[in-house]
Write an enzyme that holds these catalytic residues in place. Structure first.
Site, mmCIF file in Angstrom:
data_model
loop_
_atom_site.group_PDB
_atom_site.id
_atom_site.type_symbol
_atom_site.label_atom_id
_atom_site.label_comp_id
_atom_site.label_asym_id
_atom_site.label_seq_id
_atom_site.Cartn_x
_atom_site.Cartn_y
_atom_site.Cartn_z
ATOM 1 C CB CYS A 110 1.389 1.302 -4.679
ATOM 2 S SG CYS A 110 2.050 1.070 -3.006
ATOM 3 C CG HIS A 128 1.908 6.251 -4.956
ATOM 4 N ND1 HIS A 128 0.586 5.861 -5.019
ATOM 5 C CD2 HIS A 128 2.474 5.485 -3.992
ATOM 6 C CE1 HIS A 128 0.360 4.916 -4.125
ATOM 7 N NE2 HIS A 128 1.487 4.662 -3.490
ATOM 8 C CD GLU A 160 -0.519 8.201 -7.685
ATOM 9 O OE1 GLU A 160 -0.907 7.684 -6.621
ATOM 10 O OE2 GLU A 160 0.241 7.610 -8.492
#
Length: 595
Positions: free
Chosen positions: A398, A525, A527
């Site tokens: 990001c 993102h 993750e």
């Protein structure tokens, strides 16, 4: 539908989220379909506008819900996809009731906490519990509900009253209350003290809820006489008292519960006599053992704004751990405060500046996570430059991608004032601009949120290979600003590849520097979708590059899906094992979990 309620007493931070997730794993291993609900008693409508220092990271769901980080634990442990409605807040409940009152749905009645607020809570739980979250048809079998905060908090009283009514509403045999409490050990006498738990249970019972099972947090396993005492004064059978003592990594928690036959106690309360099979937790057992045996370290510098609280980057840390275990490395996080790398710090506090640079240079890989606001941005740009110029594996997420683009424009294109309009609205070379998919004035829920599709435009890139040469991938987003599409051709001519874009081709999603060993930035993102059995492709690439395994990984990368990645490293490699932040070692920071 069966319901398991997890409450907490004595102090906050006992690990209710991990406990609730582990209970879900245990019930799944018994063959049941499980969903989860988190109740947060704060007045915020969601977690989207809260500082990470306040409440840890904001976890983003596929539907764009900005929710409590515990829902991330649920998704990782149970491998499910939750919705924004799986996170209940006081703000959501009150807003729904007030909206109904404004529409006249209450037909002129006086709207009160009881029954209107409490009924709204119960209706919300029943509605959301029936939504399938595991990709299968039909409602789940069990809903695990975690009540945030501590018993006795004023703000949670309407929820406690509602849950007391709810236990009666669903009937005996359909509701199980597990109370997580603390049994401290005083260093002076070395004795496990039961009084805090006794008072906590007494307070719970005075509010109309009686625990069926006690889950006691302690440094060591509870002594037999301590269990007897708790059973006598808390009116809970001894076999229904389990110990959650300190362990080396949180993958041991479901195993602790299984070894103490917590599943039998829960199934008995829930009137499930037909389920007699033992929980199948072979993968969890192997995962916990593999994580404990890792000894070759891999040092990753985390250059961020919120390094004082590791929960601010909880999903990033878990994704790094998934990847490091897949590569048979013990993850060592090197925390670097981005602002400490800046020239201003060198003048104001040269010792801190020197220490930050020493930490950065000691790492074998650099990760710059997301963030908002201009504090530390120049430090992130400096970190990206250091990694690029010194061939250090780099992953920017990001804002970490945006700072890498700004650094490239400044250093390679020579545009010294290149910047983001988020930080400098008057910059003559806006590399990053506001992309209108939200409001400039309202903050909550106005960003580009949730799952979005990214199409690969370059097929022979490292990122596309890590994703298994898929034509497109779906990842979760949370941002307002993106790379200026008008500057893309100029940057590409200078060697920076924009290999992933949205369907319109105007939103830049993935950058890569082909001449670098591993220099990747992503607007999304990754993750948030990393799982123990499916470590995120880009995190896996970072760890592999930092440990000298990237070439082997790219050659053997097969069997991927657009939404996940299954590592194929080498024969016998424990590539499916990796979760639990307690396997992470840190340079002086607490790793933020409570197991």
């Amino acid at each position: 539908m069966k319901y398991v309620l997890v409450t907490g007493g004595v102090v906050s931070g006992l690990g209710k989220g991990v406990t609730a997730s582990s209970i879900g794993v245990l019930l799944q291993a018994c063959g049941l379909r499980v969903t989860s609900i988190k109740i947060d008693p704060y007045l915020n409508k969601d977690a989207g506008t809260m500082s990470p220092f306040e409440h840890g990271e904001v976890f983003v769901l596929d539907d764009g819900g900005e929710v409590d980080l515990d829902l991330g634990n649920y998704e990782r442990f149970l491998d499910v996809k939750l919705t924004r409605d799986n996170n209940i807040t006081t703000g959501k409940i009150y807003q729904s009731v007030i909206d109904k009152e404004r529409k006249g749905d209450y037909l002129g009645k006086t709207v009160q906490v009881v029954p209107h607020i409490t009924d709204a809570i119960q209706d919300w739980i029943e509605r959301v519990a029936a939504i399938p979250v595991d990709g299968k048809e039909g409602p789940p079998d069990v809903c695990v509900i975690e009540l945030g905060g501590t018993i006795g908090d004023i703000e949670s009283m309407p929820f406690i009253e509602a849950l007391g009514q709810f236990s009666y509403r669903v009937g005996a045999g359909n509701f199980c209350l597990i109370h997580v409490s603390l049994v401290p050990v005083l260093n002076v006498v070395g004795e496990q003290k039961t009084k805090p738990t006794q008072h906590s249970v007494r307070g719970l019972r005075s509010l109309g809820l009686t625990p069926n099972i006690l889950a006691c947090r302690s440094t060591t396993e509870l002594d037999t006489n301590v269990k007897e005492k708790l059973s006598r004064f808390c009116h809970v059978p001894e076999e229904n008292i389990v110990t959650l003592y300190d362990v080396s990594n949180i993958w041991h928690i479901p195993l602790l519960l299984r070894d103490q036959k917590a599943h039998e106690a829960i199934l008995k309360v829930l009137d499930y006599p037909c389920i007699t099979s033992k929980p199948v937790l072979g993968e969890w057992t192997a995962r916990a053992q593999v994580c404990d045996k890792l000894n070759e370290p891999i040092r990753i510098a985390m250059v961020g704004k919120y390094t004082g609280l590791s929960d601010s980057y909880l999903s990033v840390l878990k994704a790094l751990l998934h990847a490091s275990v897949a590569c048979r490395r013990k993850l060592v996080i090197v925390w670097v405060s981005a602002s400490d790398l800046e020239d201003a710090t060198a003048i104001e506090n040269p010792d801190v500046h020197r220490a930050a640079w020493d930490s950065l240079k000691s790492a074998e890989g650099v990760l710059v996570p997301g963030g908002f606001g201009d504090r530390g941005v120049e430090g992130k740009i400096i970190a990206a430059k250091y990694a690029r110029e010194n061939n250090i594996p780099y992953l920017g997420i990001c804002l970490g991608m945006q700072t890498a683009v700004i650094e490239y424009a400044r250093s390679v294109l020579g545009l010294k004032d290149a910047n983001s309009t988020e930080f400098d609205q008057n910059t003559k070379n806006p590399c990053v601009i506001f992309m209108p998919e939200g409001s400039k004035t309202h903050m909550g829920g106005t960003m580009r949120l949730g799952s979005r599709r990214t199409y690969f435009h370059v097929t022979n890139s490292k990122a596309s290979q890590l994703y298994g040469n898929q034509r497109f991938i779906d990842e979760r987003h949370r941002h307002r600003y993106e790379v200026n599409p008008d500057m893309v051709s100029q940057l590409e001519k200078a060697g920076l590849s924009f290999i992933g874009k949205d369907e319109s081709g105007r939103r830049m999603q993935i950058i890569e520097l082909g001449s670098h060993p591993y220099f990747i930035g992503v607007q999304f993102h990754p993750e948030f979708k990393s799982r123990p059995g499916k470590p995120s492709a880009l995190f896996l690439g970072l760890i592999a590059a930092a440990s000298g395994q990237l070439d082997a990984l790219l050659k053997k990368s097969v069997g991927t899906k657009a939404n996940g990645f299954t590592n194929v490293m080498s024969a016998g490699s424990p590539h499916r094992y990796g979760n639990g932040i307690n396997g992470i070692h840190s340079n002086g920071n607490s790793n933020g979990l409570h197991a």
